[in-house]
Every structure is written in C-alpha cells, then in structure tokens.
Enzyme design. Structure first.
Site, PDB file in Angstrom:
ATOM      1  N   TYR A   5      54.101  42.777  41.829  1.00  0.00           N
ATOM      2  CA  TYR A   5      52.644  42.643  41.803  1.00  0.00           C
ATOM      3  C   TYR A   5      51.982  44.013  41.957  1.00  0.00           C
ATOM      4  O   TYR A   5      51.196  44.448  41.122  1.00  0.00           O
ATOM      5  CB  TYR A   5      52.148  41.774  42.963  1.00  0.00           C
ATOM      6  N   GLU A  16      44.830  33.773  39.060  1.00  0.00           N
ATOM      7  CA  GLU A  16      45.441  32.651  38.327  1.00  0.00           C
ATOM      8  C   GLU A  16      44.840  32.511  36.931  1.00  0.00           C
ATOM      9  O   GLU A  16      45.539  32.212  35.969  1.00  0.00           O
ATOM     10  CB  GLU A  16      45.308  31.348  39.112  1.00  0.00           C
TER      11      GLU A  16
HETATM   12  N1  BES Z   1      52.773  32.635  39.705  1.00  0.00           N
HETATM   13  C1  BES Z   1      52.496  32.983  41.048  1.00  0.00           C
HETATM   14  C2  BES Z   1      53.150  32.074  42.042  1.00  0.00           C
HETATM   15  C3  BES Z   1      54.662  32.123  42.010  1.00  0.00           C
HETATM   16  C4  BES Z   1      55.332  33.340  41.975  1.00  0.00           C
HETATM   17  C5  BES Z   1      55.369  30.953  42.050  1.00  0.00           C
HETATM   18  C6  BES Z   1      56.721  33.359  41.949  1.00  0.00           C
HETATM   19  C7  BES Z   1      56.758  30.961  42.026  1.00  0.00           C
HETATM   20  C8  BES Z   1      57.438  32.165  41.968  1.00  0.00           C
HETATM   21  C9  BES Z   1      50.990  33.012  41.320  1.00  0.00           C
HETATM   22  O1  BES Z   1      50.237  33.447  40.235  1.00  0.00           O
HETATM   23  C10 BES Z   1      50.739  34.012  42.411  1.00  0.00           C
HETATM   24  O2  BES Z   1      51.013  35.151  42.189  1.00  0.00           O
HETATM   25  N2  BES Z   1      50.230  33.580  43.560  1.00  0.00           N
HETATM   26  C11 BES Z   1      49.914  34.442  44.670  1.00  0.00           C
HETATM   27  C12 BES Z   1      48.452  34.761  44.721  1.00  0.00           C
HETATM   28  C13 BES Z   1      48.036  36.081  44.196  1.00  0.00           C
HETATM   29  C14 BES Z   1      46.561  36.326  44.439  1.00  0.00           C
HETATM   30  C15 BES Z   1      48.840  37.253  44.642  1.00  0.00           C
HETATM   31  C16 BES Z   1      50.243  33.706  45.942  1.00  0.00           C
HETATM   32  O3  BES Z   1      50.692  32.576  45.882  1.00  0.00           O
HETATM   33  O4  BES Z   1      50.061  34.246  47.010  1.00  0.00           O
HETATM   34 ZN    ZN Z   2      50.540  35.479  39.818  1.00  0.00          ZN
END
Ligand code: BES
Ligand code: ZN
Length: 623
Positions: free
Chosen positions: A399, A322
């Site tokens: 990702y 984050e």
């Molecule tokens: N920005 C994302 C969360 C998100 C993605 C909200 C798509 C709405 C739509 C956040 O940075 C994220 O990627 N969170 C991941 C954690 C990460 C360590 C892979 C999660 O929520 O699992």
């Molecule tokens: Zn993210």
C-alpha cells in the site's frame, strides 16, 4: 446476458497469455506469458480449460450455516482438452453433469491447506457443466447471530472473497487472472434481504416457497472471482445520488448515510481523472463490526466496516480507496497475488488523489504524510528487510510503498503527463489481468521511451524488486502534522497532557500523535493522557486502537478493560491484529491474556481472522 455480449465476455477472458488485440498495444502482448503470471494459489490450468461464466443458484441455511445448490459453469477449452480443474475448499460435491443432465465424472484431489482441493471434471464434449454442492465451515463466510448485528433481532451472513476464500462457497477457478461473468439466484428466509456485488435484478425479492424469498443478480462484465460477494440480513437501502446508494441495517442507516454524503462526488472526481466508471451503479454496504477489513471493493458494492463512521467524515478516505479499486484492481487486476501492489499501491495513490480533489491539498498531504510515516516505521521495525519489496506477497508495504512510488513517478513526469499516462493505462488494460513486469514494460514504452538518464533517475526496478526506498523518493511533510509532532515533543519533555491541543484534533492528528509516541511510557504519562482525553473510552476506533497499542506495550492495567471490550466488539484486522501481536510479544504477561481475550472473542471474528490469530497464538504459546 445476450449471446452476443456473452461471446464478447468470453473473448475478453479467453486467454491470460494474450490480451485481446483490440485493447492492447503490441508492446505488451508477451508479458502475461512470463513465469510470474502463473498463479500458484489456484489449482486451475487456464491454458487448458477455463471458466468464463458462472450461474449460481443457492439456498442459504442459517440453521446449518451452509449454502447449497448449483454452480453452472461455462467453459472455454483448448482443442483436445479433456478436463477442467476447479478450486474447491471444504465443499461437498453431490454431482457434476453436462447441460442436459448427463453425468460427468469428477474427482476431488487432496486438499492443500488454504489452497483447498482440485476438483477435476472430465468434460467429454461438454462446454457447460453443472456442479451440485454444499459448503462446509466455509472460510469466506461469517454467519453472525443476531447479538452481533446492530438491530440484534435477525442473523446476518456475509462473504469475504479476497484473496482465495471464495472457493469455500463457489466451486470455480478462483484466480484473479481468470475473469468470469456471473449471475446468481439466492434463496433466503423471507424476513431477510440478499445483496450481491452485481446488478440487483429483484430489489424486493420474489416468492420462493414457504417462508422463503429469492433475489437475483447479474454481472455482465468479466470480473475476477474474488470480487463476487454476498450479504444477507435485515438490510435496507437509501439512495445517496443517482447512481450511488447505501445498504445497511435500518438502525445504522442515518449515521451511515450522513458519513457517505460525498460518495457521488467521489465517483465524479474519479471519472474526471481516470475515465468512465465502468460498472453501472456504485453502492456501499455498511456491515456489522465483525467485518475483518476496513473495506472490500466488491464490484458495484463496496463492503465497509461500521468503524469508519466517526460522525465527522474523517475516514472517508476509506470510501475513496474502495471506489478507486473500480479502476486499479477491478478493471485492471493483479494477475497473481504476487502483484497485489498493482491493486493496493495504485489504489492508495488514487485514493489520495480523490481526497485532494474533494477536500483540497492540505487534507491529501496529511494522509500522504501518515502513510509515509507508517512506511518509515515499517522499514525501521522490519525483522526481515526483504518484506519491504513491492513485488511479492502482501505484507502491507504494497500500500504505502506503492503509493510513494507512484507519487514519485508523478513528480518525475509532471502531473499532466502522469495523469494522462495513468488514464491511458486503465483503458489499455481494462478488464485484463496485469503483472508487475507488464506495468513496467508499459511505463517504459509510454513514458521512459529509452531515455537512459531518465531510466537511471527513476530506479524502477529498485522500487519494485528491491527492499527499502530508493533515493529520490518524493515526499512532502504536512505542516498540520508537524504541529502535532511539536505538541508530542512538548509532552515528552515533561509538559502536561492538558497542554496538548487534542480536543480540536481530527482522527488523523490523533493517529500521528499516538503512533509517534515512544512505545515505552511511564504509568504517570499514560494516566495523564487518559485522564485528559478519555482515550480508553474513545468510541473512535482509530484513536482507541492506537491508544490500546500503548496499553499493551506498557502493561497498563487501567486500560485492560477497554482492551477486552474492544477485542470483543471489533473484528477489523487493521485494529485488532497489532493488539494481539503486541500481546504475543510479551510472553509472561501478554500471551496468556491474548489467549483469554481470543477464546472469549473468537466466535465473533470472521473465520479467516480467527484462523490467523489461532495460528499466531499457538506459535507464541509453543515457543
Ligand atoms: N482489498 C483490500 C482488502 C483486502 C486486502 C482483503 C488483502 C483481503 C486481502 C481493501 O481495499 C483494503 O485495502 N482495505 C483497507 C482499507 C484501506 C483504506 C487501506 C483495510 O481493510 O484496512
Ligand atoms: Zn485496497
């Protein structure tokens, strides 16, 4: 904000088709005029009129579960423009006026599902408009009753904006390429505290009438509107360092602060790699377990699930992630949601670099290897291989494939050149939207420089626009995880669970072990594992959810009570989505169970997750 700063902000956000000349190199100037920079998920027409600044003045009402008040918007309009189109989702519009209170005519068009409705305002000569409104059952907002909080005494409210949910509580142009500065005044019951993703101007609040307090905030840097976020509850604060701190409920504070001790060091490591942190403070808010994500990079104030707290700091990769968005995402922002890999893929790569900087290469290799493993499984199990492309809607591979792509580039160019490129990239495009084509053009201009052999080797277009993984992808297996693979192989060959050295394993090693097991196991194998490691009772949500996937895949009855409790107490999509999806694949046994669990738990889920799972369930029940 001073008029001068405001002018600068407006200049930076004026036009999505031409990056400010001072910041961009001529080579990249045309990129944002390409068709793929047009955001199909907004009603806004930013080339005609765009919002540059938002002033919110809102009252939160925990009885009616609504927010109401005004949003005053500064508008930049092209010569001759007569109207501005905003995004509004389930909002009741009371009136729209100019800055002097003169009525402006407006119309709400037909709503189109999750896109909401266009709110068209006749501007006349107004360049500041004031929308008086109230929210409905806002998709962004979750109103938690006291029982769903840690303290169990006071209610809690939080918002989740990404991707297109903020239009359900803020009438603005809700598109990541339309950056806006903002201020807010939030009125709350006087025993609660409001926090937002901007500078906190009133740490203890100000009087706002009987039984009420108001909190004020401001964001002076032009920011994508999905990053505006609010939380209200019994929220305390503890500093972690000079410019970092943690907000959470008082009863969560000690555990949260202990898990987050390295946050300040992470900010320093990120700055050493990618240049100054541009947002002032970096604080985090640890939410109740209903929060649907691991984390959300709201500017200045990352929102985190409490499930990352396992007492051993094993999951602080989440914090690194984050924080990394403060560069990849918040500073240089995906122009549309088709470019989301520019946010999430870059961030996953940067996250890993931060983990390496703080905890050493072995730890970083473990996490990179887990991602690689996940990518291989995503490719192997994809019914539709076209989802394994980077450019396009978010499917999850943005990702891990994005991370693999950037790591491959790092190895192709060498770390020194690549690091200096990336640092320059964040500077060149700071406070601007970026497209996939724009990134590729910049990379070619800066590093490939017309070298045909290099171009052939890198396969840039294949990485970004084609499914699968191009040959030559860089990957280094982690020796620590290979040991886990050996232990798994011995168990599968008939060895007892007691011979698996799991008691000494980290969360990551357990993930590797469980995710790598065949989906079909015998009841004896499951009993043996559960007996040896009490997996059904694990309080580590990463281990518990990976185990519960096996419970579901094998109709393992002794694990169902654990499954039911987990689905009723955790709202994080990453954990519970695979469990529901697993149940829904099993028509006779799983679908009715999923319905039972969901109906029991749905009021505890964030509206976006509840709506998604209801859709999935209906589809499975109807088929
Ligand atoms: N920005 C994302 C969360 C998100 C993605 C909200 C798509 C709405 C739509 C956040 O940075 C994220 O990627 N969170 C991941 C954690 C990460 C360590 C892979 C999660 O929520 O699992
Ligand atoms: Zn993210």
């Amino acid at each position: 904000m001073s008029p001068m700063l405001r002018g600068l902000a407006a200049a930076l956000t004026l036009c999505c088709c031409a990056p400010s000349a001072a910041l961009a190199t001529p080579a990249v100037a045309p990129i944002l005029t390409t068709a793929d920079a047009v955001d199909g998920q907004t009603w806004a027409q930013p080339r005609i009129a765009r919002v540059t600044h938002v002033d919110l003045d809102l009252v939160t009402d925990f009885d009616t579960k609504t927010v109401s008040g005004t949003a005053a918007l500064d508008v930049r309009a092209a010569p001759g423009a007569t109207e501005i189109v905003l995004d509004a989702w389930d909002l009741t519009i009371v009136s729209v006026t100019d800055a002097d209170g003169g009525k402006l005519s407006w119309a709400l068009g037909a709503a189109d599902g999750d896109k909401g409705a266009p709110l068209t305002v006749q501007l006349n000569s107004a360049r500041r408009i004031i929308v008086t409104y109230r929210s409905g059952a806002a998709a962004a907002l979750q109103w938690l009753p006291p029982e769903l909080t840690a303290g169990k005494a006071k209610p809690f409210l939080y918002s989740q904006g990404q991707a297109t949910l903020n239009r359900s509580w803020i009438p603005t142009q809700d598109s990541p390429g339309i950056r806006q500065t903002w201020t807010a005044r939030i009125v709350v019951p006087d025993d609660l505290t409001a926090v937002m993703s901007g500078e906190m101007l009133t740490p203890t609040g100000e009087a706002a009438g009987p039984g009420k307090r108001a909190f004020r905030f401001r964001m002076q840097h032009p920011t994508a509107p999905y990053l505006i976020a609010l939380a209200v509850g019994d929220i305390a604060f503890r500093p972690l360092g000079e410019r970092t701190g943690v907000y959470t409920e008082p009863s969560m504070m000690d555990r949260a602060a202990a898990e987050l001790v390295d946050t300040g060091k992470m900010v320093e490591a990120a700055e050493a790699l990618y240049g100054p942190y541009r947002w002032g403070r970096y604080d985090v808010l640890v939410l109740p377990p209903a929060f649907p994500y691991g984390g959300m990079e709201n500017t200045n104030l990352t929102f985190l699930t409490p499930t990352f707290i396992t007492g051993d700091r094993a999951n602080v990769g989440l914090v690194a992630h984050e924080l990394a968005h403060s560069w990849s995402g918040n500073l240089v922002t995906n122009a549309t949601w088709n470019d989301i890999w520019l946010n999430e893929g870059f961030t996953s790569y940067v996250e890993n670099r931060l983990m390496e900087a703080l905890y050493g290469p072995e730890r970083a290799e473990i996490e990179a290897d887990l991602g690689w493993d996940q990518l291989q499984r995503a490719i192997a199990s994809a019914e539709d291989p076209s989802v394994i492309t980077l450019h396009g809607a978010g499917t999850g591979v943005e990702y891990i494939k994005g991370e693999a792509f950037l790591r491959t580039l790092e190895h192709a160019f060498g770390r020194a050149r690549w690091d200096s490129y990336l640092r320059g990239y964040f500077d060149r495009f700071a406070f601007q939207p970026q497209t996939t084509a724009g990134f590729l053009a910049d990379l070619r201009a800066q590093l490939v420089k017309g070298d045909a052999d290099l171009e052939a080797k890198l396969q840039l277009d294949a990485w970004v626009y084609q499914p699968g993984i191009p040959s030559g992808a860089y990957h280094k297996p982690s020796p620590a995880l290979l040991k886990v693979d050996e232990a798994r192989a011995a168990f599968l060959a008939g060895g007892p669970a007691s011979a698996v050295p799991g008691k000494a394993w980290t969360t990551q090693q357990w993930k590797r072990f469980l995710d790598g097991l065949p989906r079909k196991l015998t009841a004896a194998q499951l009993n043996d594992l559960d007996g040896a490691f009490a997996l059904s009772a694990s309080t580590n949500a990463y281990i518990r959810s990976a185990w519960l996937e096996l419970v579901v895949a094998n109709r393992y009855a002794p694990g169902l009570a654990s499954l039911e409790r987990f689905l009723g107490s955790v709202g994080r999509g990453l954990f519970i989505r695979p469990l529901y999806i697993g149940l829904l694949k099993d028509k006779d046994w799983g679908v009715p169970l999923a319905r039972t669990y969901f109906d029991q738990s749905k009021t505890t889920y964030h509206p976006s997750i509840a709506a998604e799972f209801e859709r999935r369930l209906k589809a499975a029940e109807g088929s």
